[in-house]
Motif scaffolding. Structure first.
Motif, PDB file in Angstrom:
ATOM      1  N   GLY A   1       0.823  -1.208   0.000  1.00 44.29           N
ATOM      2  CA  GLY A   1       0.000   0.000   0.000  1.00 44.29           C
ATOM      3  C   GLY A   1       0.852   1.251   0.000  1.00 44.29           C
ATOM      4  O   GLY A   1       2.038   1.235   0.374  1.00 44.29           O
ATOM      5  N   LYS A   2       0.199   2.314  -0.414  1.00 43.76           N
ATOM      6  CA  LYS A   2       0.796   3.646  -0.375  1.00 43.76           C
ATOM      7  C   LYS A   2       0.783   4.139   1.069  1.00 43.76           C
ATOM      8  O   LYS A   2      -0.237   4.050   1.759  1.00 43.76           O
ATOM      9  CB  LYS A   2      -0.080   4.565  -1.229  1.00 43.76           C
ATOM     10  N   VAL A   3       1.914   4.640   1.534  1.00 44.84           N
ATOM     11  CA  VAL A   3       1.965   5.190   2.890  1.00 44.84           C
ATOM     12  C   VAL A   3       1.096   6.436   2.955  1.00 44.84           C
ATOM     13  O   VAL A   3       1.110   7.276   2.054  1.00 44.84           O
ATOM     14  CB  VAL A   3       3.433   5.509   3.262  1.00 44.84           C
ATOM     15  N   MET A   4       0.308   6.538   4.037  1.00 42.86           N
ATOM     16  CA  MET A   4      -0.473   7.756   4.294  1.00 42.86           C
ATOM     17  C   MET A   4       0.274   8.525   5.383  1.00 42.86           C
ATOM     18  O   MET A   4       0.546   7.977   6.450  1.00 42.86           O
ATOM     19  CB  MET A   4      -1.879   7.391   4.784  1.00 42.86           C
ATOM     20  N   MET A   5       0.641   9.757   5.123  1.00 48.38           N
ATOM     21  CA  MET A   5       1.295  10.568   6.177  1.00 48.38           C
ATOM     22  C   MET A   5       1.081  12.050   5.872  1.00 48.38           C
ATOM     23  O   MET A   5       1.462  12.529   4.815  1.00 48.38           O
ATOM     24  CB  MET A   5       2.776  10.212   6.333  1.00 48.38           C
ATOM     25  N   ASP A   6       0.441  12.730   6.813  1.00 51.36           N
ATOM     26  CA  ASP A   6       0.111  14.135   6.543  1.00 51.36           C
ATOM     27  C   ASP A   6       0.637  15.087   7.613  1.00 51.36           C
ATOM     28  O   ASP A   6       0.211  16.243   7.673  1.00 51.36           O
ATOM     29  CB  ASP A   6      -1.412  14.296   6.345  1.00 51.36           C
ATOM     30  N   ARG A   7       1.572  14.608   8.452  1.00 49.66           N
ATOM     31  CA  ARG A   7       2.225  15.532   9.387  1.00 49.66           C
ATOM     32  C   ARG A   7       3.520  14.904   9.923  1.00 49.66           C
ATOM     33  O   ARG A   7       3.761  13.697   9.766  1.00 49.66           O
ATOM     34  CB  ARG A   7       1.316  15.899  10.545  1.00 49.66           C
ATOM     35  N   ASN A   8       4.319  15.751  10.571  1.00 51.46           N
ATOM     36  CA  ASN A   8       5.550  15.314  11.241  1.00 51.46           C
ATOM     37  C   ASN A   8       6.532  14.571  10.340  1.00 51.46           C
ATOM     38  O   ASN A   8       7.198  13.607  10.760  1.00 51.46           O
ATOM     39  CB  ASN A   8       5.226  14.445  12.473  1.00 51.46           C
ATOM     40  N   ALA A   9       6.586  15.027   9.098  1.00 50.96           N
ATOM     41  CA  ALA A   9       7.601  14.535   8.159  1.00 50.96           C
ATOM     42  C   ALA A   9       7.905  15.711   7.233  1.00 50.96           C
ATOM     43  O   ALA A   9       7.149  16.693   7.211  1.00 50.96           O
ATOM     44  CB  ALA A   9       7.064  13.336   7.378  1.00 50.96           C
ATOM     45  N   PRO A  10       8.989  15.645   6.468  1.00 53.99           N
ATOM     46  CA  PRO A  10       9.287  16.765   5.566  1.00 53.99           C
ATOM     47  C   PRO A  10       8.136  17.009   4.593  1.00 53.99           C
ATOM     48  O   PRO A  10       7.450  16.067   4.192  1.00 53.99           O
ATOM     49  CB  PRO A  10      10.534  16.289   4.812  1.00 53.99           C
ATOM     50  N   ASP A  11       7.964  18.289   4.207  1.00 54.42           N
ATOM     51  CA  ASP A  11       6.856  18.660   3.304  1.00 54.42           C
ATOM     52  C   ASP A  11       6.823  17.794   2.050  1.00 54.42           C
ATOM     53  O   ASP A  11       5.751  17.438   1.564  1.00 54.42           O
ATOM     54  CB  ASP A  11       7.013  20.128   2.850  1.00 54.42           C
ATOM     55  N   TYR A  12       8.029  17.460   1.547  1.00 53.43           N
ATOM     56  CA  TYR A  12       8.061  16.726   0.281  1.00 53.43           C
ATOM     57  C   TYR A  12       7.474  15.323   0.386  1.00 53.43           C
ATOM     58  O   TYR A  12       7.274  14.656  -0.624  1.00 53.43           O
ATOM     59  CB  TYR A  12       9.487  16.685  -0.299  1.00 53.43           C
ATOM     60  N   LEU A  13       7.208  14.839   1.601  1.00 54.45           N
ATOM     61  CA  LEU A  13       6.622  13.495   1.750  1.00 54.45           C
ATOM     62  C   LEU A  13       5.184  13.540   2.258  1.00 54.45           C
ATOM     63  O   LEU A  13       4.621  12.491   2.570  1.00 54.45           O
ATOM     64  CB  LEU A  13       7.454  12.648   2.720  1.00 54.45           C
ATOM     65  N   LEU A  14       4.615  14.722   2.369  1.00 58.36           N
ATOM     66  CA  LEU A  14       3.285  14.773   2.984  1.00 58.36           C
ATOM     67  C   LEU A  14       2.172  14.714   1.947  1.00 58.36           C
ATOM     68  O   LEU A  14       2.269  15.306   0.878  1.00 58.36           O
ATOM     69  CB  LEU A  14       3.141  16.065   3.799  1.00 58.36           C
ATOM     70  N   ASP A  15       1.113  13.961   2.301  1.00 57.88           N
ATOM     71  CA  ASP A  15      -0.130  14.049   1.545  1.00 57.88           C
ATOM     72  C   ASP A  15      -1.153  14.776   2.421  1.00 57.88           C
ATOM     73  O   ASP A  15      -0.778  15.441   3.384  1.00 57.88           O
ATOM     74  CB  ASP A  15      -0.598  12.641   1.103  1.00 57.88           C
ATOM     75  N   THR A  16      -2.410  14.660   2.129  1.00 60.99           N
ATOM     76  CA  THR A  16      -3.450  15.247   2.987  1.00 60.99           C
ATOM     77  C   THR A  16      -4.475  14.147   3.243  1.00 60.99           C
ATOM     78  O   THR A  16      -4.462  13.114   2.548  1.00 60.99           O
ATOM     79  CB  THR A  16      -4.170  16.417   2.278  1.00 60.99           C
ATOM     80  N   PRO A  17      -5.374  14.355   4.196  1.00 63.34           N
ATOM     81  CA  PRO A  17      -6.407  13.325   4.401  1.00 63.34           C
ATOM     82  C   PRO A  17      -7.151  13.029   3.098  1.00 63.34           C
ATOM     83  O   PRO A  17      -7.382  11.856   2.760  1.00 63.34           O
ATOM     84  CB  PRO A  17      -7.341  13.958   5.440  1.00 63.34           C
ATOM     85  N   GLU A  18      -7.455  14.080   2.354  1.00 69.16           N
ATOM     86  CA  GLU A  18      -8.257  13.890   1.125  1.00 69.16           C
ATOM     87  C   GLU A  18      -7.453  13.183   0.031  1.00 69.16           C
ATOM     88  O   GLU A  18      -7.936  12.243  -0.598  1.00 69.16           O
ATOM     89  CB  GLU A  18      -8.766  15.235   0.587  1.00 69.16           C
ATOM     90  N   THR A  19      -6.200  13.658  -0.208  1.00 65.37           N
ATOM     91  CA  THR A  19      -5.438  13.015  -1.297  1.00 65.37           C
ATOM     92  C   THR A  19      -5.052  11.588  -0.914  1.00 65.37           C
ATOM     93  O   THR A  19      -5.036  10.690  -1.761  1.00 65.37           O
ATOM     94  CB  THR A  19      -4.161  13.804  -1.674  1.00 65.37           C
ATOM     95  N   SER A  20      -4.775  11.359   0.375  1.00 67.25           N
ATOM     96  CA  SER A  20      -4.393   9.987   0.754  1.00 67.25           C
ATOM     97  C   SER A  20      -5.576   9.044   0.571  1.00 67.25           C
ATOM     98  O   SER A  20      -5.414   7.894   0.153  1.00 67.25           O
ATOM     99  CB  SER A  20      -3.862   9.936   2.191  1.00 67.25           C
ATOM    100  N   TYR A  21      -6.764   9.550   0.860  1.00 67.25           N
ATOM    101  CA  TYR A  21      -7.975   8.742   0.661  1.00 67.25           C
ATOM    102  C   TYR A  21      -8.165   8.447  -0.834  1.00 67.25           C
ATOM    103  O   TYR A  21      -8.333   7.290  -1.234  1.00 67.25           O
ATOM    104  CB  TYR A  21      -9.189   9.487   1.231  1.00 67.25           C
ATOM    105  N   ALA A  22      -8.095   9.511  -1.638  1.00 67.73           N
ATOM    106  CA  ALA A  22      -8.364   9.341  -3.078  1.00 67.73           C
ATOM    107  C   ALA A  22      -7.300   8.453  -3.729  1.00 67.73           C
ATOM    108  O   ALA A  22      -7.623   7.550  -4.520  1.00 67.73           O
ATOM    109  CB  ALA A  22      -8.410  10.708  -3.766  1.00 67.73           C
ATOM    110  N   ASP A  23      -6.035   8.683  -3.384  1.00 67.88           N
ATOM    111  CA  ASP A  23      -4.960   7.878  -3.992  1.00 67.88           C
ATOM    112  C   ASP A  23      -5.051   6.412  -3.566  1.00 67.88           C
ATOM    113  O   ASP A  23      -4.853   5.496  -4.379  1.00 67.88           O
ATOM    114  CB  ASP A  23      -3.584   8.436  -3.608  1.00 67.88           C
ATOM    115  N   SER A  24      -5.346   6.199  -2.284  1.00 65.33           N
ATOM    116  CA  SER A  24      -5.438   4.805  -1.805  1.00 65.33           C
ATOM    117  C   SER A  24      -6.615   4.112  -2.482  1.00 65.33           C
ATOM    118  O   SER A  24      -6.515   2.946  -2.902  1.00 65.33           O
ATOM    119  CB  SER A  24      -5.623   4.752  -0.281  1.00 65.33           C
ATOM    120  N   LYS A  25      -7.716   4.824  -2.594  1.00 64.89           N
ATOM    121  CA  LYS A  25      -8.910   4.244  -3.215  1.00 64.89           C
ATOM    122  C   LYS A  25      -8.632   3.850  -4.673  1.00 64.89           C
ATOM    123  O   LYS A  25      -8.993   2.756  -5.116  1.00 64.89           O
ATOM    124  CB  LYS A  25     -10.039   5.271  -3.148  1.00 64.89           C
TER     125      LYS A  25
END
Ligand code: GUN
Ligand code: ZN
Length: 472
Positions: free
Chosen positions: A194-218
Motif C-alpha cells: 500500500g501507499k503510505v499515508m502521512m500528513d504531518r511530522n515529516a518533511p513537506d516533500y513526503l506529505l499528503d493530505t487526508p483527502e489526497t491519501s484517501y483518493a490515492d489509496s482508493k
C-alpha cells in the motif's frame, strides 16, 4: 551461443533422434510436455506445518523421503512419502532434490521495499533514523522509473532468499506502489502492499493530505486489489505521522473495502510511544489510538509491538489483528525485545517480518536466527525468567510460513502444502556451505537440522525458489 541457435540445434538433434531412436525421442517429447504442462513430483525431505507448535501436539508433517506433487495449475495436489505418492502417480515428471529440504515459501509479514538501498545505516534509534536516513531516501520514489529499479532489486532479493509473499510498505507516492505491483506481477508473486499515508511530522516533500491519501489509496485499491495475486493494504505509516482526520479516512477505506489489509507500526520504541501520548492525549495508549479509528480487525497487521501492555495484547486478540515480529530491526535500532510468549498467552496472531531497511537481512533464515537471540535476551532481562522458554526452530519456521499466513488471513492459499494451496515453495540445502555441511552432518533430529539451518544459513542455503509451481 545465442538462445535462438541453441533452440535450432536442440530441434535438429531431436529430429535426428526421432529417426534413429524413435522410442527415446517419444519419451523425451513426453517429458518435455510434462515439464511444461504436467503434474510434477518434487522429491526431497518435505516439511510443512498444520498447526502452531506452541499450541498443537503434532503441528507438522515431515517426510524424510517425501514428495510434493504440484499440478499444472501451480497448486499443491498432495504431499506424502515418496513411495506412496510416486506409486500412485507413475507418469509424472520427477524432479530429484534428494538431500535437500522443501518447505513452503517464506512469508515476510513486514518490509519496506523503498528502504532496500539504505539497509545498514549507522547509529540512530527510530525517530532520528527516520529523519536522517529514511525520509530523504523515500523522497526519490515520486519518480516511477526510479521506483521500478528498486522494486526489481527488492523482488530479486525476496526470491533469492526464498520469500514468496510479503506485506510491503511503499512510500507516500502512489507510483511507488504501481511499480512494485507491476514488478511482482512479472513473477506472479503474491504481494500485499500500500501507499503510505502521512500528513504531518515529516518533511513537506513526503506529505499528503487526508483527502489526497484517501483518493490515492482508493484508486490503488480499485487498480490492484485482487488483480492476479496482488492485494492492497491501507497503510498509515504510524500514528505520529497521521492527523486524526487522516486516520478517520483510513478507517473509512476499511469500511468501504472490508477485505483489504491495514498495515502500520506500533509500540516499537519508547520515545515513539511517549510522542503518541502527547499527540493523542485523550487516548488510553498507542493501540487505543488505532482502535478508536476502527483500524483493528482481521487483516490488520501491526509491525513490532515490542512495548505493548498486557491489556493491549488482549485487545489485539479480541479484534483478530496480528503482529509482525521483526527481530533484526528491533536489535539494529535498539528498540527492545519482543515478548512472544505474551502474544502466545493471549492468542495473538504473529508472523515473522524482516522490516528491511531497519531490519538487516532479507533472509528469513537469518531473521529466525536473530529471533532466537531476542527471546534468549528477553529471558535474561525479564523479572520472571523461569517462565520464559527458548524459541524452538519448529516455532520460528512456523512463524515464517503457516503462522505468517494466518497473520495475513491467507491460510487457505499459502503457508502450507494443504491440497489446493498455491505451490510457493523453497528448496533448502543443508550442505550449502562447508560449515553448514560439517555441522549438519552432526545434527540427528529434524529440530536440530532446522536450528542449524537458521543459525548458519542465509541466501546461500536457498537452492531454488518456486512461485505457483514455477521455478524462479
Ligand atoms: N515507524 C514509522 N516508520 C517506520 C519505518 O520506516 N521503519 C520502522 N522500523 N519503524 C517505523
Ligand atoms: Zn517498518
Amino acid at each position: 551461443m545465442s538462445k535462438a541457435r541453441l533452440l535450432c540445434l536442440t530441434a535438429a538433434i531431436a529430429a535426428a533422434m526421432a529417426t534413429t531412436f524413435p522410442a527415446q525421442a517419444k519419451k523425451q517429447q513426453q517429458q518435455q510436455q510434462q515439464t511444461t504442462y504436467g503434474t510434477v513430483a518434487y522429491r526431497a525431505s518435505v516439511l510443512h506445518f498444520t498447526g502452531d507448535p506452541a499450541v498443537t501436539q503434532q503441528p507438522y508433517e515431515y517426510y524424510e523421503d517425501g514428495v510434493l506433487l504440484v499440478g499444472s495449475d501451480g497448486k499443491v495436489k498432495t504431499v506424502g512419502p515418496a513411495s506412496t505418492v510416486l506409486a500412485a502417480n507413475q507418469n509424472v515428471q520427477v524432479v530429484d532434490y534428494r538431500g535437500r529440504l522443501i518447505v513452503p515459501g517464506f512469508i515476510d509479514s513486514h518490509v519496506h521495499y523503498p528502504q532496500t538501498e539504505m539497509i545498514g545505516s549507522f547509529g540512530e534509534q527510530l525517530l532520528e533514523w527516520l529523519n536522517t536516513y529514511t525520509f530523504p531516501t523515500e523522497k526519490q520514489f515520486g519518480n516511477k522509473d526510479y521506483a521500478r529499479g528498486v522494486a526489481r532489486t527488492f523482488i530479486g532479493e525476496l526470491v533469492k532468499n526464498g520469500t514468496t509473499t510479503a506485506l510491503v510498505m511503499g512510500t507516500v507516492h502512489p507510483e511507488s506502489v504501481d511499480a512494485l505491483f507491476e514488478e511482482a506481477a512479472t513473477r506472479n508473486m503474491r504481494i500485499i502492499a500500500g501507499k503510505v499515508m502521512m500528513d504531518r511530522n515529516a518533511p513537506d516533500y513526503l506529505l499528503d493530505t487526508p483527502e489526497t491519501s484517501y483518493a490515492d489509496s482508493k484508486a490503488l485499491i480499485q487498480r490492484w486489489h485482487k488483480r492476479g495475486r496482488a492485494l492492497y493494504a491501507v497503510t498509515p505509516r504510524f500514528a505520529p505521522t497521521s492527523t486524526p482526520e487522516q486516520l478517520t479516512m483510513a478507517g473509512k477505506l476499511l469500511q468501504e473495502y472490508p477485505d483489504v489489509y491495514m498495515h502500520t507500526h506500533i509500540s516499537e520504541n519508547k520515545s515513539e510511544i511517549a510522542w503518541v501520548q502527547e499527540l493523542f492525549p485523550a487516548s488510553a495508549g498507542y493501540l487505543d489510538v488505532y482502535n478508536s479509528f476502527g483500524l483493528s480487525r482481521k487483516r490488520s497487521v501491526y509491525a513490532h509491538g515490542v512495548h505493548l501492555r498486557e491489556d493491549e495484547f488482549a485487545s489485539l486478540a479480541s479484534t483478530g489483528a496480528a503482529i509482525a515480529f521483526c527481530p533484526t530491526s528491533n536489535l539494529f535500532l535498539g528498540s527492545g525485545l519482543f515478548d512472544l510468549q505474551q502474544a502466545e498467552k493471549h492468542g495473538v496472531k504473529v508472523g515473522m517480518g524482516t522490516d528491511v531497511g531497519a531490519g538487516t537481512s532479507f533472509s528469513a533464515l537469518r531473521t529466525m536466527g536473530e529471533a532466537y537471540k531476542v527471546i534468549q535476551l528477553h529471558k535474561a532481562f525479564t523479572d520472571t525468567p523461569a517462565d520464559k522458554k527458548p524459541l524452538t526452530a519448529l516455532k520460528s519456521f512456523y512463524l515464517s510460513t503457516l503462522g505468517a499466513a494466518r497473520a495475513l488471513d491467507l491460510e487457505d492459499k499459502i503457508g502450507s502444502f494443504k491440497a489446493g494451496n498455491e505451490a510457493d515453495f523453497v528448496v533448502l540445502n543443508p550442505n550449502a556451505t562447508e560449515l553448514l555441511k560439517f555441522r549438519s552432518a552432526k545434527a540427528t533430529s529434524l529440530e536440530e537440522k532446522l536450528f542449524v539451518l537458521q543459525t548458519l544459513g542465509d541466501d546461500r542455503a536457498v537452492e531454488r525458489t518456486y512461485i505457483m509451481g514455477k521455478r524462479q
